[in-house]
Design a protein around this motif. Structure first.
Motif, mmCIF file in Angstrom:
data_model
loop_
_atom_site.group_PDB
_atom_site.id
_atom_site.type_symbol
_atom_site.label_atom_id
_atom_site.label_comp_id
_atom_site.label_asym_id
_atom_site.label_seq_id
_atom_site.Cartn_x
_atom_site.Cartn_y
_atom_site.Cartn_z
ATOM 1 N N HIS A 1 -41.477 27.583 -30.384
ATOM 2 C CA HIS A 1 -41.449 26.119 -30.351
ATOM 3 C C HIS A 1 -40.577 25.611 -29.197
ATOM 4 O O HIS A 1 -39.776 24.694 -29.346
ATOM 5 C CB HIS A 1 -40.948 25.547 -31.681
ATOM 6 N N MET A 2 -40.738 26.247 -28.044
ATOM 7 C CA MET A 2 -40.010 25.863 -26.837
ATOM 8 C C MET A 2 -40.994 25.719 -25.691
ATOM 9 O O MET A 2 -42.080 26.296 -25.714
ATOM 10 C CB MET A 2 -38.981 26.936 -26.428
ATOM 11 N N SER A 3 -40.572 24.994 -24.679
ATOM 12 C CA SER A 3 -41.337 24.998 -23.443
ATOM 13 C C SER A 3 -40.991 26.271 -22.682
ATOM 14 O O SER A 3 -39.912 26.847 -22.876
ATOM 15 C CB SER A 3 -40.972 23.782 -22.591
ATOM 16 N N PRO A 4 -41.893 26.760 -21.818
ATOM 17 C CA PRO A 4 -41.575 27.961 -21.037
ATOM 18 C C PRO A 4 -40.277 27.813 -20.234
ATOM 19 O O PRO A 4 -39.496 28.762 -20.137
ATOM 20 C CB PRO A 4 -42.787 28.119 -20.125
ATOM 21 N N SER A 5 -40.038 26.633 -19.672
ATOM 22 C CA SER A 5 -38.815 26.445 -18.881
ATOM 23 C C SER A 5 -37.573 26.528 -19.765
ATOM 24 O O SER A 5 -36.553 27.091 -19.357
ATOM 25 C CB SER A 5 -38.861 25.101 -18.148
#
Length: 368
Positions: free
Chosen positions: A283-287
């Motif tokens: 549940h995170m963005s790749p960055s």
């Protein structure tokens, strides 16, 4: 080049303390060590400044916890980690959607078993700050686990309470793949030593206040909204090495890395998730994931390599499997590619690893 075999070494002194404790509580330490693939005599005579792989300590601790359970008495250390009580608590919360739901369910589970175990958590939440209180009834704890002859008997209450907080702090980080940022840390017992206080501060990121009214972690209530990221499959991978994952940590836990290691188990031994897919699972963005891993001084590629190396080493211990078969299980189309990768991971070829297996499985400590 990083030696993956030595990434999580534990001091020989810690092994020696556990063996000594087992003898004081009436458990045959030689038998427990043997069950863990260790030689108690060699360990006790080894220089305490030496080191051994953390997974060996995990095996020793878990066999010790099992032996204590057979005495029909709850294990009082480290929130019961390594015991069936801890395992079934994990099963009860693994499908919770966020940290708040998981902690509240764990609190209900532990409240029900408190008359048997003598420890539980309670969660007290306000608009701004949440208190996770760890209640440990030192009068309830069987005196067989705190013999007068044990050198930490005087501080057993503080050690039991502090180790419980350590486990909960690291376990929350694993559940959410995010390190819990504490605003307070209190222990309702006298301090053990200056070194012990320093160790706690290093691990939890805040200096503990001893002789407090309650034993508790304090953190911003917004953390309760953090999503839990694991599945029953990744939980099983975690529980296989729960002690290794939590209680052997002598520095700040790498929560995101620990979560990824467990989630990789969902993929088996073949193709592993892409970086983008893993970010979605967390549940995170790749960055954001890249920044978190950078802050933990690692990368997704390094974690995948560690995972594949661990699988390969376990498979290489099976003499029935051919090297090319192991490579195929790990997704390598060519045996030469697997051999080259394994050499990069472990510093030796798969054949050399097998040839030296007896030495690698011995209990001779490293002085490095």
């Amino acid at each position: 080049m990083t030696d993956i075999n030595r990434l999580h070494d534990i001091s020989v002194k810690k092994f020696q303390r556990l063996l000594d404790y087992l003898e004081h509580v009436g458990i045959d330490s030689k038998t427990i060590a043997q069950q863990a693939g260790l030689d108690a005599k060699k360990l006790l005579s080894a220089p305490e400044q030496g080191t051994l792989p953390g997974y060996k300590y995990s095996a020793l601790y878990e066999n010790a916890a099992e032996a204590m359970q057979e005495m029909d008495i709850a294990v009082p250390w480290g929130a019961g980690i390594g015991s069936d009580v801890f395992r079934f608590m994990c099963y009860s919360i693994i499908n919770c959607q966020n940290l708040e739901e998981a902690l509240n369910r764990a609190a209900r589970y532990q409240k029900m078993l408190y008359p048997i175990t003598g420890y539980k958590i309670t969660v007290n939440t306000s608009a701004d700050i949440t208190e996770l209180r760890y209640e440990f009834n030192s009068d309830f704890a069987n005196k067989q686990f705190t013999p007068k002859s044990w050198d930490r008997n005087e501080h057993s209450d503080a050690v039991a309470k502090a180790s419980g907080l350590r486990v909960w702090f690291a376990f929350i980080g694993w559940l959410t793949a995010r390190e819990l940022q504490l605003t307070g840390l209190t222990i309702s017992a006298p301090p053990v030593s200056e070194a012990y206080t320093t160790s706690m501060a290093s691990l939890l990121g805040i200096t503990p206040k001893f002789n407090a009214e309650h034993t508790a972690l304090f953190f911003n209530s917004s953390a309760l909204r953090a999503r839990t990221v694991h599945t029953p499959t990744s939980l099983e991978a975690f529980l296989q090495h729960a002690v290794y994952s939590l209680i052997t940590q002598d520095s700040r836990p790498a929560s995101t890395s620990a979560a990824i290691r467990s989630l990789l188990a969902n993929s088996g031994t073949g193709s592993l998730p892409s970086f983008e897919a893993m970010a979605e699972d967390l549940h995170m963005s790749p960055s954001s994931l890249r920044r978190r891993l950078h802050s933990e001084d690692t990368s997704y590629q390094e974690l995948k390599d560690q995972y594949r190396c661990d699988i390969a080493m376990r498979q290489l211990r099976n003499p029935m499997l051919k090297i090319h078969e192991i490579g195929e299980q790990l997704g390598f189309l060519e045996s030469s590619s697997f051999i080259r990768s394994f050499r990069n991971w472990a510093g030796l070829t798969p054949k050399q690893f097998r040839d030296q297996l007896d030495d690698l499985e011995s209990t001779e400590p490293s002085n490095g």
